[in-house]
Design an enzyme around this catalytic site. Structure first.
Site, short mmCIF file in Angstrom:
data_model
loop_
_atom_site.label_atom_id
_atom_site.label_comp_id
_atom_site.label_asym_id
_atom_site.label_seq_id
_atom_site.Cartn_x
_atom_site.Cartn_y
_atom_site.Cartn_z
N GLY A 21 1.03 -0.98 0.05
CA GLY A 21 0.03 0.21 0.08
C GLY A 21 0.88 1.33 0.00
N ARG A 83 -0.82 -6.55 -4.78
CA ARG A 83 -1.47 -7.78 -5.14
C ARG A 83 -0.52 -8.97 -5.98
NH1 ARG A 83 -7.49 -6.40 -7.20
NH2 ARG A 83 -7.48 -8.52 -7.36
N ASP A 125 5.69 -5.29 5.52
CA ASP A 125 6.32 -6.61 5.64
C ASP A 125 6.19 -7.73 4.23
OD1 ASP A 125 3.65 -6.53 5.94
OD2 ASP A 125 3.80 -8.49 7.39
N GLY A 126 5.16 -7.59 3.67
CA GLY A 126 4.78 -8.34 2.59
C GLY A 126 5.84 -7.93 1.64
N THR A 127 6.38 -6.85 0.99
CA THR A 127 7.18 -6.42 0.16
C THR A 127 8.53 -6.73 0.52
OG1 THR A 127 5.98 -4.61 -0.69
CG2 THR A 127 8.17 -4.52 -1.20
N THR A 147 5.35 1.62 6.17
CA THR A 147 3.89 1.32 6.51
C THR A 147 3.27 2.34 7.43
OG1 THR A 147 2.27 -0.26 7.38
CG2 THR A 147 4.43 -0.44 8.25
N ILE A 148 2.34 2.81 7.10
CA ILE A 148 1.49 3.52 7.94
C ILE A 148 1.13 2.51 9.41
CG2 ILE A 148 0.29 4.87 6.32
CD1 ILE A 148 -2.37 3.43 7.06
N ASP A 149 1.08 1.31 9.10
CA ASP A 149 0.60 0.39 10.36
C ASP A 149 1.89 0.42 11.29
OD1 ASP A 149 -1.48 -0.05 8.71
OD2 ASP A 149 -0.68 -1.78 7.83
N ASP A 151 4.08 -1.91 11.92
CA ASP A 151 4.22 -3.06 12.48
C ASP A 151 5.18 -4.01 12.08
OD1 ASP A 151 3.37 -3.38 9.67
OD2 ASP A 151 1.69 -4.49 10.10
N ARG A 184 -23.94 12.29 21.62
CA ARG A 184 -23.85 11.27 20.66
C ARG A 184 -22.56 10.37 20.95
NH1 ARG A 184 -25.34 13.29 15.01
NH2 ARG A 184 -27.66 13.14 15.14
N MET A 191 -7.03 2.39 10.49
CA MET A 191 -6.49 1.25 9.88
C MET A 191 -5.29 0.83 11.02
SD MET A 191 -5.84 2.08 5.96
CE MET A 191 -6.92 1.88 4.75
N ARG A 193 -4.05 -2.79 10.26
CA ARG A 193 -4.21 -4.25 10.11
C ARG A 193 -3.95 -4.92 11.50
NH1 ARG A 193 0.06 -6.81 6.42
NH2 ARG A 193 1.32 -5.88 7.78
N ARG A 288 -23.03 6.94 16.07
CA ARG A 288 -22.86 7.20 14.77
C ARG A 288 -21.29 6.56 14.42
NH1 ARG A 288 -27.34 8.28 14.54
NH2 ARG A 288 -28.27 10.18 13.61
N HIS A 294 -8.71 5.10 3.65
CA HIS A 294 -7.60 5.66 2.99
C HIS A 294 -7.39 6.86 2.94
CE1 HIS A 294 -8.61 1.54 1.28
NE2 HIS A 294 -7.36 1.50 0.86
N LEU A 295 -7.93 7.78 3.74
CA LEU A 295 -7.49 9.31 4.09
C LEU A 295 -6.19 9.04 4.92
CD1 LEU A 295 -10.61 11.18 4.93
CD2 LEU A 295 -9.29 11.48 2.90
O1 F6P Z 1 -0.92 -1.81 5.27
C1 F6P Z 1 -1.56 -0.66 5.31
C2 F6P Z 1 -2.99 -0.71 5.02
O2 F6P Z 1 -3.55 0.75 4.81
C3 F6P Z 1 -3.81 -1.21 6.14
O3 F6P Z 1 -3.99 -0.43 7.29
C4 F6P Z 1 -4.95 -1.89 5.65
O4 F6P Z 1 -5.55 -2.74 6.37
C5 F6P Z 1 -4.70 -1.99 4.11
O5 F6P Z 1 -3.25 -1.41 3.97
C6 F6P Z 1 -5.70 -1.64 3.03
O6 F6P Z 1 -5.23 -2.14 1.83
P1 F6P Z 1 -5.96 -1.87 0.60
O7 F6P Z 1 -5.28 -0.57 0.00
O8 F6P Z 1 -5.74 -2.88 -0.22
O9 F6P Z 1 -7.30 -1.65 0.72
#
Ligand code: F6P
Length: 372
Positions: A21, A83, A125-127, A147-149, A151, A184, A191, A193, A288, A294-295
């Site tokens: 991502g 992907r 981590d994937g890449t 990664t924004i995560d 992790d 409320r 996000m 993961r 609510r 994705h912002l």
């Molecule tokens: O790993 C970054 C991330 O934004 C995660 O926080 C989120 O679960 C995932 O990618 C969303 O992926 P996609 O862009 O495929 O919807």
């Protein structure tokens, strides 16, 4: 410089790739790596769309003008994909079945045919796991953790995280007045993961009342208790802000995922709405929910992420220059170090929020509920 590099007649060819991502700060890394490489007299090539570009031999030479004016831009000038793994490329058979092909040998062949001498892989981590496997097959690789995560192990932080936390904190700030005005409960899904860093840090910085993260299974009764308690006494809280990480789950419950195309990896999401509905049912309060989505990956990188991306890019080129491959650059404050890629991302390693982290303990001390 190693003797092998000094004797080389053709200029050294460095390839850069961004995978997974997108994330704020990618362009800062590209710019920094490219400029550091130009200074050494190297040629720099940008592989397009992550590993897909190594399958299709799509790469373009980057010149100083290509990396000018991109430091502050989100996204990646190289394109990316989360992907495609060359080790598992999907193909439809004649009878309509989907099968996976290992095309990694082709990637190694293409890499050599394009005359590349080294690869800087910028990704999560994937890449980086794919990069590690390609390194084992002979591609000289240095990884940069993105990664924004947040992790990834062995780096105190990844670039992109700070920007995502700033965006999420801003959203929580903006939810406060409307929550208060209408009395409320506002639930915001963030996000991250399988890690709760974005939710935890922005929740604390934004003054959330409840923070639900994947590292702590939550009990909705405890969450509702907190919301009711806020209405009592002098607390004055006729409204509540609940921050939920997309990977959080209730005790004995499942992680919420969205429906997917066949063969796609599970995509997290939906927990926020479920939590909001349950809170409304159990407390009778108007509730609510929103998904920030994705912002969190967009916008210009913060100063911290620009600087970290720049430091990572330059440090990765230094690692290539010294022939220190199969490594990943990492932040170990106050400096940038190198760690082995295998130690950072091998065997599916992922960093998660430590339960004794000071942010978590401080949040508990302030009375923020984690639903446990
Ligand atoms: O790993 C970054 C991330 O934004 C995660 O926080 C989120 O679960 C995932 O990618 C969303 O992926 P996609 O862009 O495929 O919807």
């Amino acid at each position: 410089m190693t003797p092998a590099l000094t004797r080389r007649k053709k200029p050294f060819r460095l390839a850069l790739l961004t995978g997974g991502g997108d994330c704020p700060g990618l362009n800062a890394v590209i710019r920094s790596a490219a400029r550091s490489a130009f200074a050494l007299g190297w040629e720099v090539f940008g592989i397009e769309d992550g590993f897909e570009g190594l399958l299709t031999k799509s790469a373009r030479q980057l010149h100083p003008r290509d990396v000018r004016g991109i430091l502050h831009l989100g996204g990646t000038i190289l394109g990316t994909s989360n992907r495609v793994s060359p080790f598992r490329v999907q193909r439809k058979t004649r009878d309509g079945q989907t099968v996976d092909d290992d095309r990694s040998a082709e990637v190694v062949k293409n890499f050599r045919a394009m005359g590349f001498n080294a690869l800087i892989a910028i990704g999560g981590d994937g890449t980086l796991s794919i990069a590690l496997r390609l390194a084992k097959k002979g591609i000289p690789v240095v990884g940069v953790p993105k990664t924004i995560d947040n992790d990834i192990e062995l780096t105190s932080v990844t670039f992109g995280f700070d920007t995502a936390v700033a965006t999420a904190t801003d959203a929580i700030d903006k939810l406060h007045p409307t929550a208060e005005a209408h009395r409320r409960v506002m639930v915001v899904e963030l996000m991250g993961r399988n890690a709760g860093f974005i939710a935890l840090n922005s929740g604390v910085a934004g003054g959330a009342d409840v923070i639900l993260i994947p590292e702590i299974d939550f009990d909705l009764d405890r969450v509702c208790e907190k919301i009711r308690e806020r209405e009592k006494g002098h607390r004055g809280g006729y409204f509540s802000i609940v921050v939920v990480a997309e990977g959080a789950r209730s005790v004995g419950g499942k992680v919420h995922t969205r429906s997917l195309d066949k063969g796609e990896a599970p995509r997290l999401g939906g927990i926020g709405q479920w939590v909001a509905e349950e809170i409304a049912k159990r407390t009778g309060k108007e509730t609510r929910s929103l998904v920030l989505g994705h912002l969190q990956r967009g916008g210009p990188p913060t100063t911290f992420d620009r600087l970290l991306g720049t430091r990572f890019g330059a440090a990765a080129v230094r690692a290539v220059h010294e022939g220190d491959f199969e490594t990943m650059v990492a932040l170990k404050p106050p400096t940038i170090v190198r760690v082995m890629l295998d130690d950072a991302v091998g065997s599916g390693r992922q960093k998660r929020v430590p339960l004794d982290s000071d942010v978590l303990l401080s949040a508990r001390g302030l009375g923020i509920s984690f639903g446990d």
